[in-house]
Design a protein around this motif. Structure first.
Motif, PDB file in Angstrom:
ATOM      1  N   THR A  62       0.820  -1.208   0.000  1.00 26.75           N
ATOM      2  CA  THR A  62       0.000   0.000   0.000  1.00 26.75           C
ATOM      3  C   THR A  62       0.854   1.257   0.000  1.00 26.75           C
ATOM      4  O   THR A  62       0.507   2.254  -0.642  1.00 26.75           O
ATOM      5  N   VAL A  63       1.965   1.225   0.683  1.00 33.69           N
ATOM      6  CA  VAL A  63       2.869   2.387   0.691  1.00 33.69           C
ATOM      7  C   VAL A  63       3.287   2.725  -0.736  1.00 33.69           C
ATOM      8  O   VAL A  63       3.289   3.890  -1.147  1.00 33.69           O
ATOM      9  N   ALA A  64       3.630   1.697  -1.515  1.00 36.06           N
ATOM     10  CA  ALA A  64       4.033   1.921  -2.900  1.00 36.06           C
ATOM     11  C   ALA A  64       2.847   2.354  -3.765  1.00 36.06           C
ATOM     12  O   ALA A  64       2.983   3.230  -4.628  1.00 36.06           O
ATOM     13  N   LEU A  65       1.682   1.769  -3.537  1.00 33.03           N
ATOM     14  CA  LEU A  65       0.507   2.107  -4.334  1.00 33.03           C
ATOM     15  C   LEU A  65       0.113   3.567  -4.177  1.00 33.03           C
ATOM     16  O   LEU A  65      -0.365   4.198  -5.124  1.00 33.03           O
ATOM     17  N   GLU A  71      -4.848   9.867 -10.848  1.00 32.99           N
ATOM     18  CA  GLU A  71      -5.736   9.490 -11.938  1.00 32.99           C
ATOM     19  C   GLU A  71      -5.648   8.009 -12.279  1.00 32.99           C
ATOM     20  O   GLU A  71      -6.614   7.395 -12.725  1.00 32.99           O
ATOM     21  N   LEU A  72      -4.485   7.395 -12.017  1.00 30.50           N
ATOM     22  CA  LEU A  72      -4.257   5.992 -12.374  1.00 30.50           C
ATOM     23  C   LEU A  72      -4.126   5.082 -11.157  1.00 30.50           C
ATOM     24  O   LEU A  72      -3.920   3.881 -11.306  1.00 30.50           O
ATOM     25  N   ARG A  73      -4.273   5.643  -9.985  1.00 31.19           N
ATOM     26  CA  ARG A  73      -4.041   4.866  -8.758  1.00 31.19           C
ATOM     27  C   ARG A  73      -5.043   3.730  -8.601  1.00 31.19           C
ATOM     28  O   ARG A  73      -4.701   2.646  -8.125  1.00 31.19           O
ATOM     29  N   GLY A  74      -6.287   3.959  -8.985  1.00 28.22           N
ATOM     30  CA  GLY A  74      -7.292   2.908  -8.844  1.00 28.22           C
ATOM     31  C   GLY A  74      -6.927   1.655  -9.616  1.00 28.22           C
ATOM     32  O   GLY A  74      -7.183   0.530  -9.164  1.00 28.22           O
ATOM     33  N   PHE A  75      -6.311   1.823 -10.789  1.00 31.72           N
ATOM     34  CA  PHE A  75      -5.902   0.669 -11.582  1.00 31.72           C
ATOM     35  C   PHE A  75      -4.762  -0.083 -10.898  1.00 31.72           C
ATOM     36  O   PHE A  75      -4.688  -1.313 -10.967  1.00 31.72           O
ATOM     37  N   MET A 110     -12.694  -1.612  -7.037  1.00 30.58           N
ATOM     38  CA  MET A 110     -11.575  -2.054  -7.863  1.00 30.58           C
ATOM     39  C   MET A 110     -10.939  -3.318  -7.310  1.00 30.58           C
ATOM     40  O   MET A 110     -10.476  -4.178  -8.071  1.00 30.58           O
ATOM     41  N   VAL A 111     -10.911  -3.444  -5.993  1.00 35.58           N
ATOM     42  CA  VAL A 111     -10.327  -4.645  -5.382  1.00 35.58           C
ATOM     43  C   VAL A 111     -11.117  -5.883  -5.791  1.00 35.58           C
ATOM     44  O   VAL A 111     -10.546  -6.917  -6.167  1.00 35.58           O
ATOM     45  N   ALA A 263     -12.964   6.865  -3.608  1.00 36.64           N
ATOM     46  CA  ALA A 263     -11.515   6.863  -3.451  1.00 36.64           C
ATOM     47  C   ALA A 263     -10.915   8.262  -3.449  1.00 36.64           C
ATOM     48  O   ALA A 263      -9.718   8.427  -3.224  1.00 36.64           O
ATOM     49  N   GLY A 264     -11.752   9.283  -3.704  1.00 34.94           N
ATOM     50  CA  GLY A 264     -11.243  10.645  -3.782  1.00 34.94           C
ATOM     51  C   GLY A 264     -10.395  10.883  -5.010  1.00 34.94           C
ATOM     52  O   GLY A 264      -9.451  11.679  -4.984  1.00 34.94           O
ATOM     53  N   LEU A 265     -10.725  10.193  -6.106  1.00 28.44           N
ATOM     54  CA  LEU A 265      -9.912  10.252  -7.321  1.00 28.44           C
ATOM     55  C   LEU A 265     -10.711  10.717  -8.536  1.00 28.44           C
ATOM     56  O   LEU A 265     -10.387  10.372  -9.672  1.00 28.44           O
ATOM     57  N   THR A 266     -11.751  11.506  -8.311  1.00 32.79           N
ATOM     58  CA  THR A 266     -12.568  11.985  -9.420  1.00 32.79           C
ATOM     59  C   THR A 266     -11.762  12.919 -10.316  1.00 32.79           C
ATOM     60  O   THR A 266     -10.998  13.758  -9.838  1.00 32.79           O
TER      61      THR A 266
END
Length: 322
Positions: A62-65, A71-75, A110-111, A263-266
């Motif tokens: 998770t630290v790396a993710l 914009e691409l974190r969900g993937f 996404m998970v 996810a706060g990624l809109t």
């Protein structure tokens, strides 16, 4: 597990980045910018997968993710979920559950989709080890399974219209409904297979039996909203070609908006897509998905996941948005 063994595991289990290129997959891009955009989705998925299979556990991954651009974190989280599910399936354990107990809870949609990718990669006799326990969101694993099959076996699942009905499944032991959710994933894959081109996508959907169009269009709009890659004009063309399936497209788009909002990624492209498909900004579209959960019977005769989708689609019709 010692670091050197984790590195070996990561090397052996992680597919090469070339597997996500349009050239390798035989996909068609409308233009170079779209190709680069959609290829970056696949690349970040594999980046997340690699973080998972190379880490000591979900906390380290998770630290790396969290360093992946928003914009691409969900993937990347989706790919990591696949990695943890593969490890759970091969060696046992509860890595996916541990993953969801942390920051990945913001990416719960996404998970579950990522778990479906693992289902497609594991032997059938090991799938039971990773079947999601959540009777509602667990159905998203079938979406992930369908996406994987259409993405990697395009000839069979897109050109020849093969359809899998995964069974047994919690709430559907004989596979009466699972094929519909697999089709949602195939629809999502069409966004990539046809390079976000609205006419090619609509032509591809037209080639499937009519009773599959609704679920396919739901998946197409979900991918258009979450992944991006098309202008508002192109999205309107897709909605025009979708015609009678506008409610299903609104539902798929709202699902994507909820995943992004949670996810706060809109993003800007999220808003452009929900405006076209839902006639509403992302937060409002996402709110419809949550309102549709009220008094939802999780153990009814029809899977709650499909009832949920139907409620969302009907609400957009009631609101006069489609």
């Amino acid at each position: 597990m010692p670091a050197n063994w984790r590195a070996i595991r990561q090397y052996v289990l992680t597919p090469g980045m070339a597997q996500t290129t349009f050239a390798t997959r035989g996909f068609r891009a409308r233009d170079e910018a779209t190709r680069e955009r959609l290829e970056s989705v696949g690349a970040h998925f594999l980046t997340g997968y690699g973080h998972a299979v190379g880490a000591r556990g979900p906390a380290e991954a998770t630290v790396a993710l969290e360093t992946v651009e928003p914009e691409l974190r969900g993937f990347a989280y989706e790919g990591a979920a696949m990695g943890f599910a593969v490890l759970d399936g091969l060696t046992g354990g509860r890595r996916v559950a541990e993953f969801l107990a942390g920051p990945a809870a913001r990416h719960v949609y996404m998970v579950h989709v990522g778990v479906g990718w693992a289902m497609a990669r594991l032997p059938r006799w090991r799938r039971h080890a990773i079947q999601p326990a959540d009777r509602l969101l667990g159905w998203l694993a079938l979406d992930g399974y369908g996406f994987h099959q259409a993405y990697f076996h395009t000839g069979r699942y897109v050109r020849s219209h093969r359809r899998d009905e995964v069974l047994p499944w919690p709430g559907d032991p004989v596979g009466r409904w699972t094929g519909r959710v697999v089709d949602q994933g195939i629809g999502r894959a069409l966004w990539f297979v046809e390079g976000a081109d609205p006419d090619r996508i609509a032509d591809a959907v037209d080639g499937f039996p009519p009773d599959r169009h609704e679920d396919l269009y739901s998946g197409v709009a979900l991918a258009a909203t979450y992944a991006g890659g098309a202008s508002p004009e192109e999205l309107r063309r897709l909605r025009e070609r979708g015609g009678a399936y506008a409610p299903a497209m609104a539902q798929g788009s709202a699902f994507a908006a909820e995943a992004r909002e949670r996810a706060g990624l809109t993003t800007v492209h999220t808003a452009a897509a929900t405006e076209v498909f839902c006639g509403a900004p992302p937060a409002e579209a996402a709110a419809v998905t949550q309102a549709a959960l009220a008094d939802l019977d999780r153990d009814g005769p029809e899977p709650a996941y499909l009832v949920w989708r139907q409620r969302i689609a009907k609400q957009f019709v009631t609101l006069g948005r489609c």
